[in-house]
Motif scaffolding. Structure first.
Motif, PDB file in Angstrom:
ATOM      1  N   PHE A  38       0.848  -1.200   0.000  1.00 19.00           N
ATOM      2  CA  PHE A  38       0.000   0.000   0.000  1.00 19.00           C
ATOM      3  C   PHE A  38       0.882   1.247   0.000  1.00 19.00           C
ATOM      4  O   PHE A  38       1.884   1.310   0.706  1.00 19.00           O
ATOM      5  CB  PHE A  38      -0.908   0.010   1.234  1.00 19.00           C
ATOM      6  N   LEU A  39       0.491   2.245  -0.809  1.00 10.05           N
ATOM      7  CA  LEU A  39       1.219   3.510  -0.862  1.00 10.05           C
ATOM      8  C   LEU A  39       0.471   4.568  -0.059  1.00 10.05           C
ATOM      9  O   LEU A  39      -0.759   4.555   0.009  1.00 10.05           O
ATOM     10  CB  LEU A  39       1.341   3.988  -2.320  1.00 10.05           C
ATOM     11  N   GLU A  40       1.232   5.489   0.531  1.00 12.64           N
ATOM     12  CA  GLU A  40       0.585   6.521   1.333  1.00 12.64           C
ATOM     13  C   GLU A  40      -0.101   7.549   0.443  1.00 12.64           C
ATOM     14  O   GLU A  40       0.401   7.912  -0.619  1.00 12.64           O
ATOM     15  CB  GLU A  40       1.607   7.238   2.226  1.00 12.64           C
ATOM     16  N   GLY A 101      -4.190   1.789 -13.724  1.00 17.51           N
ATOM     17  CA  GLY A 101      -4.462   0.357 -13.644  1.00 17.51           C
ATOM     18  C   GLY A 101      -4.906  -0.035 -12.250  1.00 17.51           C
ATOM     19  O   GLY A 101      -4.528   0.601 -11.264  1.00 17.51           O
ATOM     20  N   LEU A 102      -5.703  -1.069 -12.202  1.00 15.65           N
ATOM     21  CA  LEU A 102      -6.230  -1.548 -10.931  1.00 15.65           C
ATOM     22  C   LEU A 102      -5.451  -2.775 -10.478  1.00 15.65           C
ATOM     23  O   LEU A 102      -4.875  -3.461 -11.314  1.00 15.65           O
ATOM     24  CB  LEU A 102      -7.718  -1.878 -11.075  1.00 15.65           C
ATOM     25  N   PRO A 103      -5.409  -3.100  -9.214  1.00 11.51           N
ATOM     26  CA  PRO A 103      -6.044  -2.356  -8.132  1.00 11.51           C
ATOM     27  C   PRO A 103      -5.238  -1.132  -7.714  1.00 11.51           C
ATOM     28  O   PRO A 103      -4.057  -1.019  -8.039  1.00 11.51           O
ATOM     29  CB  PRO A 103      -6.060  -3.371  -6.995  1.00 11.51           C
ATOM     30  N   VAL A 104      -5.906  -0.237  -6.990  1.00 10.23           N
ATOM     31  CA  VAL A 104      -5.245   0.898  -6.362  1.00 10.23           C
ATOM     32  C   VAL A 104      -5.276   0.648  -4.867  1.00 10.23           C
ATOM     33  O   VAL A 104      -6.336   0.423  -4.285  1.00 10.23           O
ATOM     34  CB  VAL A 104      -5.969   2.217  -6.711  1.00 10.23           C
ATOM     35  N   LYS A 105      -4.095   0.631  -4.264  1.00 10.77           N
ATOM     36  CA  LYS A 105      -3.995   0.311  -2.830  1.00 10.77           C
ATOM     37  C   LYS A 105      -3.314   1.454  -2.100  1.00 10.77           C
ATOM     38  O   LYS A 105      -2.144   1.735  -2.340  1.00 10.77           O
ATOM     39  CB  LYS A 105      -3.188  -0.985  -2.649  1.00 10.77           C
TER      40      LYS A 105
END
Length: 421
Positions: A38-40, A101-105
RNA sequence: GUGGGUAUAGCUCAGUAGGUUAGAGCACCAGAUUGUGGAUCUGGGGGUCGUCGGUUCGAGCCCGAUUAUCCACCCCA
């Protein structure tokens, strides 16, 4: 105490002496989020009120009675963020995050504001670690998000915290369930409390949450969402529990978890503890497969959670989990006499350039008091510089914890730094 | 929004049946033959007893209001 030096009700100061606890917590969170990919993300502290009405739901308590809403000088209705998901979804759509592009986390660490009556574990401004996972309808995404939380709690050393999960169905199966529920409660309407009479009309699922003794008793026998799931929702739940079993995360099915935010579908979950008082929900979240579409995006599955940092720290505190206080000062340079004032300043500066936390006295205090001060701030080492040291060009480095002294070494920053390392 | 508890020094609290200049511990500051820290000892600064009003010859103590705070309900992190 006058208002000017009094913090507003329900707010808390983070004191400098406690800062290390927050840093530790945030470090553990960032490390965990990184491991799970996951990115902040960051976003404003306030948003258009409309966003929360739409996303959170205008019949919820949060929206109806807990929002800090005001009109700005441009005549816009603005609201201090009461929860994170709405802002993240808004940011996701506004910045077309899906385009990559998905997913986005993503994850965030942010304050939330709710006009509540403060009590143990409940503030008007509190901080949350939150995670949002966009673009997946798969139960493995649910599992991932729960695993992330489980991992975080584990590395923090938190015990006695229970994972409770439930499924509240989807638009396909919910009407069937709601009518079954309404039918059940209507048959016992005379025994429900006043609030629950209203809930019966507006959202009978809320009655399941009621703490009133009579309502609770009735709710105990009520139809459960998980018994009225459509085949797809049932399969989703079965898969999720399968993942959790496979990785050894224990949980209980709690049909009472409904959650007070309207956007949830299918999976909802909470991590609950009884160790910090009545407000025992440390983390809560779930899936919201319709939310992005409702806010104007393409149909996109999503889920996330919010985790209260103050509550997390409370749990750690009550469970006696010690957080190590990092050294505040590596080396204290004590000066003796006015003649060494400049050399002391120069040495401290050079030690800092070498990456050490170096400190000196600026209050003109005696050597003895300087030593006491060095001890108080937890200085690991101490160097005393007087006329003698300047003259012979060497000094001893005192190890404050071991109470030992080095042999005389050259009086320059690199030599002292080397002695310390 | 509803209910209960509490309010005395920076912090944790004493304060006896209303009766002189309100106390302790910790913390802070200064000393204990002037170049050395955590112990000990001595001394010191610091409080309009949350605020306003009332009862009383007299209130930190009793009564009322108000504010703050804590806890619980509701809801949530």
């Amino acid at each position: 105490m006058s208002l000017t030096v009094k913090r507003p009700r329900g707010t808390a100061d983070m004191l400098p002496s406690d800062a290390y606890k927050w840093h530790y917590l945030e470090d553990q969170i960032r490390a965990t989020a990184r491991e799970f990919g996951f990115l902040e993300t960051r976003f404003p502290t306030f948003e258009h009120t409309e966003l929360f009405l739409r996303a959170v739901g205008d019949t919820t308590d949060v929206v109806q009675k807990e929002m800090y809403t005001f009109t700005d000088k441009g005549d816009r209705s603005i609201t201090l963020r009461p929860e994170g998901t709405a802002s993240v979804v808004r940011s996701y759509l506004e910045n077309s995050m899906y385009a990559g592009g998905l997913p986005v986390k993503v994850y965030y660490l942010a304050p939330n504001f709710r006009y509540e009556k403060p009590q143990a574990g409940r503030l008007r401004e509190h901080h949350q670690f939150g995670v949002e996972y966009f673009g997946s309808y798969g139960a493995s995404a649910d599992a991932e998000v729960i695993m992330l939380l489980h991992r975080l709690l584990g590395r923090l050393g938190i015990r006695d915290i229970e994972l409770r999960i439930n499924s509240i169905g989807c638009p396909a199966c919910r009407p069937g369930y709601q009518s079954a529920l309404r039918q059940y409660f209507e048959s016992k309407e005379d025994r429900l409390c006043g609030t629950c009479h209203d809930r019966l009309k507006l959202n009978p699922m809320r009655i399941l949450d009621c703490k009133n003794a009579s309502c609770g008793e009735i709710a105990g026998g009520a139809p459960r969402t998980i018994d009225h799931l459509c085949p797809e929702c049932e399969e989703h739940m079965r898969k999720l529990t399968g993942y959790l079993d496979a990785v050894g995360i224990s949980f209980s099915i709690d049909s009472g978890i409904v959650r007070g935010l309207d956007y949830y579908t299918r999976t909802v979950f909470e991590f609950v503890t009884t160790t910090i008082g009545a407000q025992g929900t440390v983390c809560g979240g779930g899936r919201y497969d319709s939310l992005i579409e409702e806010l104007g995006g393409q149909p996109t599955g999503g889920l996330g959670f919010g985790c209260g940092l103050e509550r997390l720290l409370m749990v750690m505190e009550t469970q006696g989990i010690e957080i190590e206080r990092p050294p505040q000062c590596d080396v204290f340079v004590a000066g003796l006499g006015d003649d060494v004032d400049i050399p002391v300043q120069k040495l401290v500066h050079e030690l800092r350039l070498l990456g050490l936390a170096a400190e000196r006295d600026t209050l003109g205090r005696s050597l003895k008091v300087q030593m006491k001060y060095a001890d108080k701030i937890g200085a690991r080492y101490c160097v005393v510089i007087g006329d003698a040291e300047i003259q012979i060009g060497s000094a001893v480095v005192k190890n404050m914890t071991a109470r030992t002294e080095s042999e005389p070494i050259p009086l320059d920053a690199p030599s002292i730094a080397a002695e310390i390392k």
